[in-house]
Every structure is written in C-alpha cells, then in structure tokens.
Scaffold this active site. Structure first.
Site, PDB file in Angstrom:
ATOM      1  N   ASP B  70      38.700  50.048  46.227  1.00  0.00           N
ATOM      2  CA  ASP B  70      37.724  49.168  45.566  1.00  0.00           C
ATOM      3  C   ASP B  70      37.014  49.846  44.420  1.00  0.00           C
ATOM      4  OD1 ASP B  70      36.930  47.318  48.466  1.00  0.00           O
ATOM      5  OD2 ASP B  70      37.541  46.522  46.522  1.00  0.00           O
ATOM      6  N   HIS B 155      41.895  28.981  31.672  1.00  0.00           N
ATOM      7  CA  HIS B 155      42.429  27.987  30.746  1.00  0.00           C
ATOM      8  C   HIS B 155      42.574  28.633  29.395  1.00  0.00           C
ATOM      9  CE1 HIS B 155      42.247  24.502  33.309  1.00  0.00           C
ATOM     10  NE2 HIS B 155      41.048  24.866  33.716  1.00  0.00           N
ATOM     11  N   CYS B 197      47.853  28.523  30.155  1.00  0.00           N
ATOM     12  CA  CYS B 197      48.734  27.740  29.303  1.00  0.00           C
ATOM     13  C   CYS B 197      48.960  28.535  28.021  1.00  0.00           C
ATOM     14  CB  CYS B 197      48.062  26.416  28.936  1.00  0.00           C
ATOM     15  SG  CYS B 197      47.639  25.439  30.378  1.00  0.00           S
TER      16      CYS B 197
END
Lengths: 643, 325
Positions: B70, B155, B197
């Site tokens: 971690d 996105h 995308c």
C-alpha cells in the site's frame, strides 16, 4: 565468465561427490546404485544440513539475548506484538496498559447499540528533549504526531449517520456527522495556525481522509466550549482549534488504519468483531480517537498519556432483515468472540440489563453471574459482565456468541433531559433563517447550556435579527461571544450561554443571506448543496443519582470518559443535525452555449451583410454546343474573333 | 565402472541445469528496476459511474495481490461507491454480477478521495511537486529505478480525459508531465493503461523514452461497459478492464507471462472496441517484458562480493548519543 565459473563449481562438486561415493562404497553398494539421482541430492542436503545446525544455533543465540519470557514467544506466534527487549538500559522502561471493552445496550425501538472502547495508558513524557523511540502498546504514528506538533489533547471522530437522541437516548461518546477535529496545543507552540495546518495534513495521511480540506475557512477558536477533557487548567483559548467537515465520508479505508492502531490489530480480542460489511450497514457508525493526559492518582502527582479509540454503532432491526426481535453477536458482527487480546489487562463485555431486572423483557444467553453497577449519564445502570480473560466465559465450544431474545415489548425509555434540533426555514435562493430548538425535559430544574455555532462565510448572518425565546418570552443569554466572518477567510463563530427553563423549548433564530460564489469556487456537484456544520450544545445536566468525582477509581471505560467535577450533575454534549443549503448556482454549460450561439449569430448575420454589400451580378452566356466550341478553338488559332 | 557412468550422467545433467540457471539469472537482471509503484486513478463522480470505481479497484486488487504494498500505491477515487447511500450492500464494490467478487475488500487504503481528485493533484503527484506538509502516503516517491504502472479510467474523448465532470486533462499535458518525470529521473519504465472512450488519443502525444501504453479503444470508438447487476442497478465494470482482470487473476508473482499476452486481452469480439497499444518509445522488446515487471513487486537483489567495513563513524554516533542522554 559466469558460465565458466558455473562449470568450475560443477567440476569441484563432481570431485567432492566422487570422494563421498568412494567412502560410501566401502560401507554399502546396492542402495547407492538404485537412487543415483537422489544420492547426489542427499550429498547436497548433507552438506546443507551440516551448515544449517550452525546457522540455527546462531539464530537461537540471538533470540535468547532478545527475548526473556515464553509469553513473548507465544505472542510472537500469534503475530500480535513486537518482541520485548529486556536489554538493561539506563532509561527505565515506562509502564503501559491496555484495556478493551464492549458495551451492548438494547434500545426501545428494537435496535441495538454497541460501543467499543480501547484504552492505552502510557506513563511517558512526549515533551521531553530526548525523542521517545521505544513504543510497545502505544501506536508509534500517534506518538510521533503528539511530540512533533506539541499536542496537549487531540480528539478526532468520523461519523456516518445522525444520532437520534429521542429514539436512542444519550450516546456514551457523542459525535457529529462527518469528521470533527479539535486540538489543544501546548503553550510552547509559537505559530498555532501553521502547526494546525501541518497537523491536519499528517492526520489525513494517517486516517486516509480528506482532512487537508480543513483550513482557515472552516476552523474556529471556541472561547468557552471544548475545555480540555484531560488535566490542565488552561484559560488561553488561542491554543485551541476546532474544525468540522460535515461532508466527509466514512468507509472501510478509514476503518483499516484505525484498526491498525490497536495493539492486537484486528486479530485478537474484541477487534475481531469489527468487520466493515456489517459495521457500515448500520444506522449510525462513529469511530474516534481521543488522546489526553490523565492523572494517575488522587493527588495527581504523576500523569500519563491516555489514548482511547472508540467505535459506536447502532444496528437497525429491519435493515438487517430480521422478523423477530432477537440479537446475537453473530447477527450484529458476523463473527463470534474466541479470545481476549493477550496484551490487554482487562477485556470485558457489558450488557445493559437495567430494564430487565427479573428477566421478564429479554433473555440473555449464555447466562452469567457477574453483575456490575455503574453510574453513567446521570443514571445508575446494571450490567451483566462477561470477562473474556477467563477461559470459562467461552464454554466448551471455545467461542462466545451472545444471544438476546425478547419476550415482551413493554417498557418505556427514559426520556433524555436535553435534546436539540436545527433546520433552515425560508424560501428562495436569497435569504433564509436558521432555527435551533433546544428542549429541556426536566420537570422542575433549569440548567444553562453553551451553544456553539460555526457558520461558513457564504451564509451571511444578520446578527441583529438574532432572537432567543423560551415559552414565547425573550430569554437573554448571559454570555455572547460573536466573531463575524470574513469572506473567503474565516467563518462566523457564535457562542451563547443560555439558561433553559424547566420543561420548555428554547428557540434560537437568526436570518441569513446567501452569497454568490466565484465560478471556480463551486465543487464539481454544486447542485447537491452546501453543508453547514452541526451546532454543539454543551451542558451540565442535573443527574438523578450522585456521580463519582474521583476520576482515578477503577471504573469501566464507558463511565469514565467525561470528567466529573460535581456530584449533582454530569456533562453532556449534543450535536444537532448539519444543514444542507442551496446556494444560487450558475449553469455551468452556459459558456459553451454562449460561444456556440454567438458564433452562429455572427456567422449568419455578418455573412449575410457582407454578401449583400459586396455581391455583384454578372450575365453569363449559356454553354455553347460541342461543334461551336471546336469552331471557336479553330478560330482562336487563326486569330479570328469567336462566334 | 557403474559408478563412473553414473557420474558421467550426473555431470551432464548438472551442466545442462547450470546453463538454464545462467539463462534465468540473466533474465533476472535484464529489466533494471528495483522497485514498483502504481498510480491508479478513477476520475468519475456520481453513482451511475460505479463501473469506473470498480475498474480501478480491480486493478488495485490485482496489484496488491501480486506484491506491491500500500505504501507504493497511490489510489485516487473521485467518489465513494462503497459507502454510498444508494449502495444496497454497503462497504462492497462488486465486479461480477450476482455479487461474486468484492474488489473493495477489507484492507483498502484510498489516498486521494472525493474532491481531492483533480487534474492539479494528479499532475502534482506525477511530477512530485507537492506542498511540504503532504504525508508520505500521498506522494509518489519513485526514483530512477522504479517501474511505474499508471491506470486511468473515466469518461474521455479525443485528446482529453474528464475529471469529475468539471475539468479535463489533455493528452499534451499528460505527455509533458511524463517528460518532466523523465527529466527528473522519476521512473525507469512506465506502463500507461487507459480505459475510456477514444483512449488511444491519450497516448498519441507521448515523446519520452521507456513508456509503453495500452488503451481500450481507438480514436473514434467508444469503450463499452460489461454487464449490469439488477440488484445494484448499475453497470459493474467496463469490458476492457473486466477481461484484463480475468487475465490478471491467472498471474501469480512467479509467472513468466509477457506483455504480448496483455496486448491480446479483449479482442474486438469481446470488447466491441479495438484495444490499442504503443511500444515504439519502449527500449526493450515487449516479448521480454514480464507482466510482473509492472503489476507485481518482484524485488531485484544486487549481489556484491566486496566486504564493507563499518568502523569509526558508528562509534562516533554512539558516543554522541551517550553524551546527550
């Protein structure tokens, strides 16, 4: 070169094994011939084992010097503690002590309230010149924070949900929704604001929370509330800082480092019950860390540092998908208890059976004969005690799964004496009103409360409209401290000492105006709204039984959190709901829309105008036929004008 | 005589083994990195972007399973899905429908969460230009022998990635940040994976050496999500990361799978979009790069045959301590 070295070694090994064979051949022949592959392996292992006892002997010698008792060896196997070094040194080893307890209180609405407390006491001085370097039960990360930032007291809590006082009674450790941090610094700190900023950043790394959002716009210096809970007669409130982040989320990433601060981690003791999937599927979840100095004896000649880690949870009856009213450790936590933490000096489980003296309301199994009475929150409560350090508690199955089965649904809850609510009134996005209601449910006693309100700068309070009314009449506070806000620098701070008449509702109202923020100051989801932190109401509430004022007496942890100075009243701190207000929010897609629209208008309008002004019409001959075109070409070649 | 033939056979196979040891020893030292870091970023807010958080957490889970601790992972989640009030199963984030795999787990440490995930913080983490009071868990303390895995999801569009629905990072900014990292010697090799995308547009502008990039879709294509879960009510994962997670579940710290297998993950038949990759800036051949070079934390040890004498300086320190105590 490496390959050459490798082949050299292989030749040497072959020679050595040859010599071994010669020796072995003298003794026996047949077994050697059968396992030709394994023989060399044996030779190799013989070589290795010849080395190994020597290595192991060396290792054993080292551990003999390091570890003194077999207890440590056992603890090492469990992997719970660091090895104790009993190396004689000039500095005497400070004494530290760890206790853990769990209190389970069934609530009248059918829910159940579980409160964990883990306390580490350490007799050391973090403020001395030599840095403390040997940590045993006290977590090193917090010890370094205390010494680096000269902290006198530190209280941090992370809460999900809101405590419903009227349905659940008073909590043992109150906390507001979101994150809350208040710190008292030592007198030796010169720049408190810079130290505060560094401390919040360090804590955000330790607890995986976004505490770095705490800055001057949400920090206040209360002038009367939040007196130190430990020792220290401090009057200078410039060393106190209080901040709250109502939007802060609590999830497994906050629980993980919190569990790692415990001496036994989450591997043994009561902390094995802390499974995130069950804890966060509750109506209320709060975990906190409290660090302070406490007295060790009645005269307070020596002090020690106390670290308390508390976790409060209220499990909902219907949310957990149950039909009948029955709770067990397995249903609450999906685990049962198998042992106490080996490092704990005491490990107890308390069940509140005050409303169940003869067992007519609910039935507790496995039964226990240990009972304990404690005066907590102004009332004498009776508890069934399970001592986890005793082997007999776990019975023959070696695990404790407490079962509480209800038989009847009667009984009324003791109404809490002090209760508060807060809401925003008004309409539209320009103005509004904050109403705070405080209920005094005592039939004949009145008592004073200290109300602390910290409102962000973008709600501009009109203090001239502040009104405090009880039973319809004006109730003038005996002490008001108000610090006005400064845009983008600091919030409003309002503290008032109000006397609440018996059996009454006191209403505090103040009007405000909403500010228009700059467009870069809006968060990514501004239509959610903006939070205003909870109001804090601190009070000494009259108690029905005499409270104990001797803080060093042996008492269960849940009754010794708040210090008690007088016998006739007990300290209570209540948090109201946080408010969610909508500020006038612009439409963030407008710049794009405006650009598109403007460009379209300009293109269509200017283009049309230009065409109208500069376009001229010319007559054009229609296209001649093919024969005429050829004739024109011939004519051009001859130098004659075309047809 | 029998003994001699046995000896001959044994020496032959030992020599053969030694050549094999030579090969694996050579491979052991071929990559040149000594530590591994991972920067995993989810840039989307709001409940319906649950799948982006699940994407990031599944890569986090794989990376942790293969050995990166971690303290060497910087995990940035722009919103909280696990304890979101719309989550019917609190403290869980699932990647497979019917709630088969909880990628959130019990031992997760999120370094940047909520409003802290901004373009500025992301670039500051990469370049190391953080305010002095930033805690260690929020810093990328890599050096010139670190292999860094950077995973972005959210996105995006042609040449940009959207952060929290309010700001964007462009591919030029990202390329410049990587160049800053190269000039400050903050990485040995860098693997950049993006699942958005038109993700291939984000790695078009890279110009620093030793970067390998993978994207879930080409310019002009959309990356699609995998499957919804009707109980939770949202899509749980994106296709590319879903198949990449399935691929990574088969990897263990000692596996020898190389990057060419990772390029083949999620062909067009499964992903609907065409995953792309870029290796022209990378010096080594992708076939010789192990998956564990980036996803795992296999420690390289450098042997030295010289003895190091620890004498006077230690004595002076002890005396100083005795005098001060």
């Amino acid at each position: 070169m490496a390959a050459h070295r490798c082949s050299c070694w292989s030749w040497l090994l072959i020679l050595f094994s040859l010599s071994v064979f010669v020796v072995a051949d003298i003794h026996e022949t047949t077994p050697v011939n059968d396992h030709h592959g394994g023989v060399d392996h044996n030779a190799q292992t013989a070589e290795q084992t010849a080395d190994q006892p020597a290595v192991e002997e060396r290792r054993w010698e080292a551990t003999e010097v390091k570890e003194a008792a077999t207890v440590d060896a056992a603890a090492d196997i469990q992997g719970t503690s660091a090895p104790e070094t009993v190396v004689p040194s000039s500095v005497p080893q400070p004494k530290d002590d760890f206790q853990e307890e769990l209190v389970i209180r069934p609530l009248h609405s059918g829910d159940i309230y579980a409160s964990f407390q883990f306390r580490t006491l350490w007799d050391t001085d973090f403020m001395r010149e030599n840095k403390v370097s040997h940590y045993r039960l006290f977590p090193k990360s917090l010890g370094q924070v205390i010494s680096k930032f000269s902290v006198r007291e530190l209280h941090i809590s992370f809460t999900q949900g809101y405590w419903r006082t009227m349905q659940w009674g008073q909590p043992f450790i109150p906390s507001p929704p979101g994150a809350e941090l208040w710190v008292w610094f030592q007198d030796s700190v010169t720049d408190v604001d810079a130290t505060w900023k560094e401390l919040t950043n360090v804590l955000s790394g330790i607890f995986c929370a976004s505490l770095n959002f705490i800055d001057s716009t949400n920090t206040v210096q209360p002038s009367a509330s939040f007196k130190p809970l430990g020792i220290g007669n401090v009057t200078d409130h410039s060393f106190l800082r209080y901040a709250t982040l109502p939007r802060e989320i609590v999830c497994t990433e906050n629980l993980t480092p919190w569990k790692k601060l415990l001496p036994c981690g989450s591997k043994a003791g009561l902390a094995v019950l802390l499974k995130s999937e069950k804890l966060f599927h509750s109506s209320f979840h709060s975990q906190a860390v409290h660090i302070r100095s406490v007295c060790q004896d009645w005269q307070c000649k020596t002090t020690s540092w106390e670290l308390r880690q508390t976790l409060n949870s209220v499990f909902d009856l219907h949310n957990s998908g149950q039909t009948k009213r029955e709770w067990s450790l397995f249903k609450m936590f999906s685990r049962t208890l198998t042992e106490a933490c080996p490092l704990a000096s005491s490990s107890k489980l308390y069940i509140d059976i005050t409303d169940n003296p003869q067992g007519e309301q609910f039935e507790l199994s496995p039964a226990t004969s240990l009972l304990s009475q404690a005066v907590v929150l102004g009332d004498r409560r009776t508890f069934s005690v399970y001592d986890l350090t005793q082997e007999t508690t776990f019975g023959s199955v070696r695990s404790l799964n407490l079962l509480i089965r209800w038989k009847s649904n009667e009984g009324e809850m003791l109404r809490p004496l002090l209760h508060a609510e807060r809401y925003v009134a008004g309409y539209g996005l320009q103005t509004g009103e904050i109403h705070t209601l405080m209920y005094n449910n005592h039939p004949y006693r009145s008592f004073p409360v200290l109300l602390l309100d910290s409102v962000p700068w973008y709600l501009r309070l009109y203090i001239h409209t502040l009104s405090v009314t009880s039973k319809g009449k004006d109730n003038k506070p005996s002490y008001i401290h108000y610090e006005p806000s400064k845009d983008r620098v600091k919030p409003h701070l309002l503290e008032m000492l109000i006397q609440l008449p018996p059996n009454s509702v006191t209403e505090v109202t103040v009007q405000f105006e909403r500010a228009l923020l700059k467009w870069t100051e809006y968060p990514p989801d501004p239509n959610h709204g903006f939070y205003v932190g909870s109001s804090v109401i601190s009070s000494l509430v009259p108690s029905t039984v005499a409270m104990h004022t001797n803080s060093t007496r042996e008492r269960p942890l849940f009754s010794s959190f708040f210090p008690c100075k007088e016998e006739s009243s007990y300290f209570v701190r209540i948090y109201t709901e946080p408010l969610l207000v909508n500020l006038p929010t612009p439409d963030f897609s407008m710049p794009y829309n405006v650009i598109c629209l403007t460009c379209t208008v300009v293109a269509v309008g200017y283009g049309s105008l230009y065409n109208l002004l500069t376009r001229s019409f010319q007559i054009e001959e229609p296209n001649p036929g093919l024969a005429k075109r050829i004739a024109n070409v011939i004519r051009r070649m001859r130098g004659v004008p075309p047809l | 005589m029998k003994i001699l033939t046995l000896l001959g056979l044994f020496s032959a196979c030992f020599l053969a083994n030694s050549i094999n040891i030579e090969n694996s020893a050579g491979q052991f030292f071929s990559s040149g990195h000594t530590n591994n870091w991972a920067v995993l970023v989810c840039t989307s807010r709001f409940w319906f972007n649950y799948r982006h958080v699940a994407n990031t957490l599944s890569v986090y889970r794989s990376v942790k399973r293969l050995g990166i601790p971690d303290s060497h992972i910087v995990l940035m989640l722009a919103d909280d899905m696990a304890c979101n009030h719309r989550n019917p199963k609190p403290a869980t984030v699932f990647s497979h429908k019917n709630m088969e795999l909880n990628v959130y787990g019990d031992d997760v440490e999120v370094d940047y969460r909520g409003y802290e995930v901004t373009v500025e913080n992301f670039l500051r983490v990469l370049t190391g230009r953080l305010p002095p009071s930033t805690p260690r868990s929020k810093r990328l303390l890599s050096d010139d022998r670190s292999n860094i895995l950077i995973y972005l999801t959210g996105h995006g569009g042609n040449g940009f990635l959207k952060f929290q629905d309010s700001e964007e990072i462009s591919n030029v900014e990202l390329a410049d940040a990587f160049e800053q990292m190269w000039q400050k010697r903050r990485y040995n090799e860098l693997l950049f994976i993006i699942d958005t995308c038109q993700g291939a547009s984000m790695y078009e502008r890279f110009y620093s050496p030793n970067i390998m990039a993978l994207a879930s879709s080409q310019v002009g294509e959309d990356s699609l999500s995998h499957q919804p879960d009707l109980a939770i009510g949202v899509h749980l994962m994106d296709r590319y990361t879903f198949y990449m997670l399935e691929f990574l579940e088969d990897i263990h710290p000692a596996s020898k799978t190389n990057m060419n297998d990772l390029f083949k993950v999620c062909p067009k038949s499964q992903c609907v979009s065409t995953p792309g990759h870029r290796t022209d800036l990378f010096l080594r051949d992708p076939g010789s790069v192990l998956i564990t070079d980036f996803f795992g934390s296999v420690r390289k040890v450098e042997l030295t045959m010289d003895a190091i004498n620890l004498t006077d300086p230690i004595k002076q320190m002890e005396e100083k301590e005795k005098r001060s105590s």
